[in-house]
Write a protein that holds these residues in place. Structure first.
Motif: not given
Length: 296
Positions: A251-253, A256-257, A259-260
């Motif tokens: 659930q953690s962000p 995110n970077d 994955w993007t």
């Protein structure tokens, strides 16, 4: 009203309808008067706190030449060294009306910036009741709650770009080198782990969702990535305490970077636990609001 006067007044009316109307009117008036008297008895007592005297005492104790308590005592009492405290206090005072000392409706000066910051830090540092600083700082419970709310929100708004930023390329290279030298892990950016913060005021309907069997009380999970110098580069807070670490990570962000495609290749690990455990230990020992049950 005197009963005799009341009866004489009623006799002056001729019709029964008039008498009934006046009787009803008197009953309503008496009921309203009784309610007003009851409310007056329950009115909160006004405590005449001498704010200016408390401010002057705080200044004499910590902020003047030859003050009563030295810098080490200040840091022990407020969990920050005096230079950082004054930097925060001055920054908040220059940006937000709440921290500016102004006269109230009666012309008396309100609390100063250092009083409000001190009240907030006392609560965050010791995890004490909100009115525990009343005797020394003359800050009521309601004002102390406001101080903590404003202090937390404003410190984040003013300083998050400097202290809650993502690591730069220079930071990454330094951390890679430090972790490889310290732990023998090339390409390692930080240590990842979770800790549980007790939630004393958890609603009864949510207790099952926020309670894990091995802990036995409602908690909220804090996920952190820390480097060997105890700098916290990432924090994620709010997952129910019944989850395990993998559930929190999903659930953690944090990634995110990655994955993007915006983040460099890096490694996070739970196998090197010493750094992150030290970071949690220092965090909880310094700020007892994290260590003890959250009252909010």
């Amino acid at each position: 009203m005197d009963p005799t006067i009341h009866m004489e007044f009623l006799k002056s009316f001729d019709s029964d309808d008039d008498v009934e109307f006046v009787e009803t009117f008197f009953n309503v008036v008496q009921h309203v008067h009784a309610e007003d008297s009851s409310n007056a008895a329950r009115t909160r007592a006004v405590v005449n706190r001498d704010r200016q005297a408390a401010h002057d005492l705080l200044v004499r104790d910590y902020f003047v030449d030859n003050c009563l308590y030295n810098d080490d005592s200040f840091e022990r009492h407020f969990r920050l060294n005096k230079t950082i405290f004054l930097r925060i206090s001055n920054a908040l005072k220059s940006r937000y009306d709440f921290f500016k000392q102004k006269p109230d409706a009666r012309g008396r000066m309100n609390f100063s910036s250092i009083q409000k910051c001190a009240a907030a830090l006392r609560y965050l540092g010791y995890g004490i009741a909100f009115d525990a600083s009343d005797e020394y700082l003359k800050v009521s419970e309601r004002t102390a709650v406001e101080c903590v709310d404003w202090f937390s929100a404003c410190v984040y708004e003013v300083f998050h770009e400097e202290y809650l930023r993502k690591p730069t390329q220079r930071d990454i290279e330094r951390l890679y080198s430090a972790h490889e030298e310290r732990h023998g892990f090339p390409g390692m950016l930080g240590s990842l782990d979770c800790t549980h913060v007790a939630w004393e005021k958890c609603p009864t309907a949510w207790r099952g969702q926020f309670t894990r069997g091995d802990i036995g009380e409602p908690t909220i999970i804090l996920e952190v990535v820390a480097s060997q110098d105890l700098w916290i580069w990432h924090a994620f807070f709010g997952v129910a305490g019944s989850n395990n670490d993998l559930n929190v990570l999903s659930q953690s962000p944090l990634f995110n970077d990655i994955w993007t495609g915006k983040a460099p290749d890096m490694t996070f690990t739970e196998s090197v636990r010493k750094d992150i455990e030290r970071a949690f230990g220092v965090l909880k020992q310094t700020w007892h609001v994290v260590k003890y049950a959250t009252r909010l």
